[in-house]
Design an enzyme around this catalytic site. Structure first.
Site, PDB file in Angstrom:
ATOM      1  NE  ARG A  54      -2.811   0.110   3.310  1.00 39.74           N
ATOM      2  CZ  ARG A  54      -2.133   0.125   4.839  1.00 39.74           C
ATOM      3  NH1 ARG A  54      -1.872   2.146   4.592  1.00 39.74           N
ATOM      4  NH2 ARG A  54      -2.115   0.027   5.714  1.00 39.74           N
ATOM      5  CE1 TYR A 107     -15.245  14.901 -12.397  1.00 39.57           C
ATOM      6  CE2 TYR A 107     -14.862  14.685 -10.624  1.00 39.57           C
ATOM      7  CZ  TYR A 107     -15.349  13.771 -11.962  1.00 39.57           C
ATOM      8  OH  TYR A 107     -14.935  12.539 -12.106  1.00 39.57           O
ATOM      9  CG  ASP A 179      -8.656  18.367 -11.935  1.00 39.19           C
ATOM     10  OD1 ASP A 179      -7.793  17.902 -13.434  1.00 39.19           O
ATOM     11  OD2 ASP A 179      -9.867  17.799 -11.291  1.00 39.19           O
ATOM     12  CE  LYS A 204     -11.707  11.243 -16.491  1.00 44.16           C
ATOM     13  NZ  LYS A 204     -11.651  12.332 -15.942  1.00 44.16           N
TER      14      LYS A 204
HETATM   15  C1  LIG Z   1     -12.580  12.762 -14.858  1.00 41.51           C
HETATM   16  C2  LIG Z   1     -12.065  13.672 -13.827  1.00 41.51           C
HETATM   17  C3  LIG Z   1     -12.001  13.743 -12.732  1.00 41.51           C
HETATM   18  C4  LIG Z   1     -12.137  12.845 -11.319  1.00 41.51           C
HETATM   19  O1  LIG Z   1     -11.235  11.387 -12.082  1.00 41.51           O
HETATM   20  P1  LIG Z   1     -11.677   9.671 -12.046  1.00 41.51           P
HETATM   21  O2  LIG Z   1     -10.374   8.807 -12.075  1.00 41.51           O
HETATM   22  O3  LIG Z   1     -12.369   9.241 -12.650  1.00 41.51           O
HETATM   23  O4  LIG Z   1     -11.791   9.431 -10.106  1.00 41.51           O
HETATM   24  C5  LIG Z   1     -11.585  15.021 -12.115  1.00 41.51           C
HETATM   25  N1  LIG Z   1     -10.962  15.841 -12.180  1.00 41.51           N
HETATM   26  C6  LIG Z   1     -11.281  16.002 -13.416  1.00 41.51           C
HETATM   27  C7  LIG Z   1     -11.428  17.301 -14.486  1.00 41.51           C
HETATM   28  C8  LIG Z   1     -11.814  15.379 -14.746  1.00 41.51           C
HETATM   29  O5  LIG Z   1     -11.875  15.063 -15.454  1.00 41.51           O
END
Ligand SMILES: *Cc1c(COP(=O)(O)O)cnc(C)c1O
Length: 388
Positions: A54, A107, A179, A204
């Site tokens: 972990r 988000y 972010d 992503k």
């Molecule tokens: C998808 C996304 C997240 C969250 O990511 P996950 O891997 O789906 O938990 C956070 N911020 C943004 C801008 C996103 O597009």
């Protein structure tokens, strides 16, 4: 070194892995020691040696090292999802009685975290208009602990003036988090503008193939220790070995994929801008985007995600348009090789700057298909809308 070159070598250590080009996925919970003394009287940071699955394996360390290179930070912490990274950056620094300032176009699950969960711990959140800039100073309270940004907002694509906001935050001793999922460090590096925590949903573009959940927070050394202690030690959050392997693999082709997403998206955005059924296209690389100048000043490129606002039509017509596309899957998320479509309603969540249509909003992820095929598909769908 150029960014493309950095991404090829980052975190790779063939000498430590029998010459293997890629660091393998270490599937490890227990780590066997030679001496009891080593187990009981450990010295040094637990986040730099292989101690327990972990806390970190060679796969974790390789992925974290590579992400720190991508975001130009001292360190990076791997987490189980993008949302875990958003929450991890916030939880690393907040305490009971603190106040957070969060961008109105953030988000959406982050809004829910703040409004429905952090409130339980006596942490209050207020929201600010994405275009606020240095005027954010007027919203700062004596207990404001963190300013949370997203550049651009991933549905409505406003670009905040991060350097102006960071300057205010630094003067007041307030942390900043951004972010960076839309850009990744390939197109934009928040840390270069003084942001403390760079958050990535590696799910992503970094993984890039819609086949893993993965998150990262990149930051300075001192904050990294806080991040890992809270997320991995206290909350039990860790990324899976296979997922981090896929993240590392994605990084090797990130530059070519993002460059192609960018070319395709610009071609589609320009074509959409001229279409009579469309009120406006929300994509920072278009010269008529409201913060195009900020984007040009701070970013090296634009990725494949944008939104369109239709001329006034009812919701059913917008849904029929989305349903009828052939090359665009109806789905959340983005950053894979494939195109996606997602109708959304900003009026449902914006609280500072009310959203005005005039028509329905639809998010598009422009994938790696030939843009001519995508344009043909969109053209067929848009021509059926009444406004066309
Ligand atoms: C998808 C996304 C997240 C969250 O990511 P996950 O891997 O789906 O938990 C956070 N911020 C943004 C801008 C996103 O597009």
């Amino acid at each position: 070194m150029k960014r493309q070159t950095e991404l090829i070598g980052a975190g790779r250590h063939p000498d430590q892995h029998h010459g293997a080009v890629n660091v393998p996925p270490y599937r490890t919970s227990t780590v066997i020691r030679e001496k009891a003394e080593e187990m009981v009287h450990r010295r040094g940071s637990p986040f730099d040696e292989v101690m327990y699955g972990r806390i970190g394996t060679p796969t974790t360390f390789a992925f974290e090292e590579a992400m720190a290179v991508l975001e130009n930070t001292d360190r990076a912490a791997a987490l189980s999802s993008g949302m875990a990274a958003c929450a991890g950056a916030i939880l690393a620094v907040v305490k009971q009685g603190d106040h957070l300032l969060v961008q109105d176009s953030v988000y959406r699950p982050v809004r829910r975290l703040c409004d429905e969960f952090l409130t339980r711990m006596g942490i209050e959140t207020s929201y600010f208009a994405p275009g606020i800039g240095a005027d954010i100073e007027g919203l700062i309270r004596s207990n404001t602990r963190l300013i949370y940004l997203e550049a651009p907002g991933s549905q409505t694509f406003e670009i905040p003036d991060i350097p102006a906001i960071v300057e205010v935050a630094k003067a007041k001793g307030i942390y900043t988090a951004a972010d960076n999922t839309w850009s990744t460090g390939y197109f934009y590096r928040p840390a270069d503008h003084g942001v403390d925590f760079t958050v990535n949903a590696a799910t992503k573009y970094i993984v890039g193939h819609s086949d893993a959940m993965l998150g990262v927070v990149a930051c300075r050394e001192d904050l990294f220790y806080e991040m890992k202690t809270v997320s991995a030690m206290f909350l039990g959050n860790c990324a899976g070995s296979e997922e981090m392997y896929l993240g590392l693999r994605g990084l090797r082709t990130l530059a070519v994929r993002l460059d192609q997403h960018s070319r395709n998206a610009l071609a589609v955005a320009e074509w959409l801008s001229a279409h009579p059924a469309i009120d406006r296209v929300l994509y920072p690389a278009l010269p008529d985007h409201p913060q195009h100048d900020l984007w040009k000043r701070d970013f090296r490129g634009a990725s494949g995600l944008m939104s369109i606002v239709l001329k006034p039509v009812d919701e059913a017509a917008a849904f029929a348009f989305a349903d009828g596309l052939h090359h665009f899957g109806l789905g959340a998320s983005f950053g894979g090789y494939e195109s996606l479509v997602l109708p959304f309603d900003p009026t449902a969540y914006r609280t500072v700057e009310p959203w005005s249509g005039p028509g329905p909003a639809i998010r598009l992820h422009i994938g790696l298909e030939d843009p001519e095929d995508l344009i043909e598909d969109l053209d067929a769908g848009l021509s059926k809308l009444p406004a066309a």
